[in-house]
Design a protein around this motif. Sequence first.
Motif, PDB file in Angstrom:
ATOM      1  N   UNK A 145      66.527 -58.790  35.867  1.00 15.37           N
ATOM      2  CA  UNK A 145      66.454 -57.651  36.779  1.00 15.37           C
ATOM      3  C   UNK A 145      65.281 -57.892  37.722  1.00 15.37           C
ATOM      4  N   UNK A 146      65.546 -57.934  39.030  1.00 13.02           N
ATOM      5  CA  UNK A 146      64.522 -58.290  40.014  1.00 13.02           C
ATOM      6  C   UNK A 146      64.092 -57.111  40.870  1.00 13.02           C
ATOM      7  N   UNK A 147      64.237 -55.900  40.346  1.00  9.90           N
ATOM      8  CA  UNK A 147      63.815 -54.724  41.103  1.00  9.90           C
ATOM      9  C   UNK A 147      64.609 -54.595  42.385  1.00  9.90           C
ATOM     10  N   UNK A 148      63.900 -54.453  43.514  1.00  8.69           N
ATOM     11  CA  UNK A 148      64.582 -54.280  44.795  1.00  8.69           C
ATOM     12  C   UNK A 148      65.216 -55.568  45.310  1.00  8.69           C
ATOM     13  N   UNK A 149      65.059 -56.674  44.587  1.00  9.58           N
ATOM     14  CA  UNK A 149      65.716 -57.930  44.972  1.00  9.58           C
ATOM     15  C   UNK A 149      67.031 -58.160  44.238  1.00  9.58           C
ATOM     16  N   UNK A 150      67.516 -57.157  43.526  1.00  9.99           N
ATOM     17  CA  UNK A 150      68.832 -57.259  42.914  1.00  9.99           C
ATOM     18  C   UNK A 150      68.815 -57.820  41.505  1.00  9.99           C
ATOM     19  N   UNK A 151      69.854 -58.572  41.181  1.00 15.11           N
ATOM     20  CA  UNK A 151      70.094 -59.031  39.816  1.00 15.11           C
ATOM     21  C   UNK A 151      70.457 -60.520  39.822  1.00 15.11           C
ATOM     22  N   UNK A 152      69.944 -61.245  38.835  1.00 16.74           N
ATOM     23  CA  UNK A 152      70.360 -62.635  38.637  1.00 16.74           C
ATOM     24  C   UNK A 152      71.066 -62.737  37.294  1.00 16.74           C
ATOM     25  N   UNK A 153      72.088 -63.619  37.219  1.00 20.06           N
ATOM     26  CA  UNK A 153      72.702 -63.868  35.931  1.00 20.06           C
ATOM     27  C   UNK A 153      74.204 -63.824  35.909  1.00 20.06           C
ATOM     28  N   UNK A 154      74.850 -63.756  37.075  1.00 28.17           N
ATOM     29  CA  UNK A 154      76.314 -63.717  37.087  1.00 28.17           C
ATOM     30  C   UNK A 154      76.862 -65.126  37.222  1.00 28.17           C
TER      31      UNK A 154
ATOM     32  N   UNK B 250      60.582 -57.707  42.801  1.00 27.17           N
ATOM     33  CA  UNK B 250      59.906 -57.049  43.917  1.00 27.17           C
ATOM     34  C   UNK B 250      60.171 -55.549  43.878  1.00 27.17           C
ATOM     35  N   UNK B 251      59.160 -54.781  44.221  1.00 29.95           N
ATOM     36  CA  UNK B 251      59.313 -53.342  44.437  1.00 29.95           C
ATOM     37  C   UNK B 251      58.212 -52.893  45.381  1.00 29.95           C
ATOM     38  N   UNK B 252      58.052 -51.583  45.562  1.00 29.14           N
ATOM     39  CA  UNK B 252      57.048 -51.085  46.492  1.00 29.14           C
ATOM     40  C   UNK B 252      55.632 -51.410  46.082  1.00 29.14           C
ATOM     41  N   UNK B 253      55.402 -51.616  44.790  1.00 36.33           N
ATOM     42  CA  UNK B 253      54.058 -51.902  44.293  1.00 36.33           C
ATOM     43  C   UNK B 253      53.775 -53.405  44.294  1.00 36.33           C
ATOM     44  N   UNK B 254      54.782 -54.199  43.944  1.00 34.43           N
ATOM     45  CA  UNK B 254      54.613 -55.655  43.835  1.00 34.43           C
ATOM     46  C   UNK B 254      55.587 -56.373  44.776  1.00 34.43           C
ATOM     47  N   UNK B 255      55.405 -56.218  46.096  1.00 33.88           N
ATOM     48  CA  UNK B 255      56.379 -56.824  47.005  1.00 33.88           C
ATOM     49  C   UNK B 255      56.202 -58.318  47.215  1.00 33.88           C
TER      50      UNK B 255
END
Length: 206
Positions: A71-80, A112-117
Amino acid sequence: MKLKFIATALASFAMLPAHAALTNDVADLYAPIVADFDMYDGFLTSGPEMVAPGVTFTGDDGSQLGAFIAELGSNGLWGAGSTFAASGFIGELRFTFADLTAGAGAFVNHYADGVLPFGLVISAYGDNNQIIESHTLSIDTDDFGVNEGQFVGITRASADIRSISFKGNAVVLDNLAVATPVPEPETYALLLAGLGLIGMAARRRM
């Protein structure tokens, strides 16, 4: 998709060769060896682990080879559909090469998110384990994207890279690519001379 460069060449910037560069194109690497991590199945390890011929992985606690989901926050998802290498939430994935190389990189993303972009530092190390080039950047992909990212690599004017590291917030990467040595002009000359001798020997047999 945007790749935002925050700071470039954190170490030894003034001493870098003119042709040193951060690249987003794997085609900039000469005949690369590629490690895709498909042979692993959720292997939690800090290494050392050989992941391709002449390529050894080491990482911080929590690193995983053959990860299935991230789970990459605002960068979506990896693993498909494919496995990959993943760091802990704040960690490093490093790859060391048996032979010095002029370039290496990987398809990467990070949490990535608003705190750790700003979540990724890519560094190249020389034969003495000193940083010879380093870049801090952020990858911005879709909140609902799947397996999105960016190829990021470092190329150098000469083969002086002993290892490359990807450090940051929940870094994920796949298809690590390492440039093979470019043949020297002397090698080409010997090759042509050898082909010429083979051609002469073939004509004599006729």
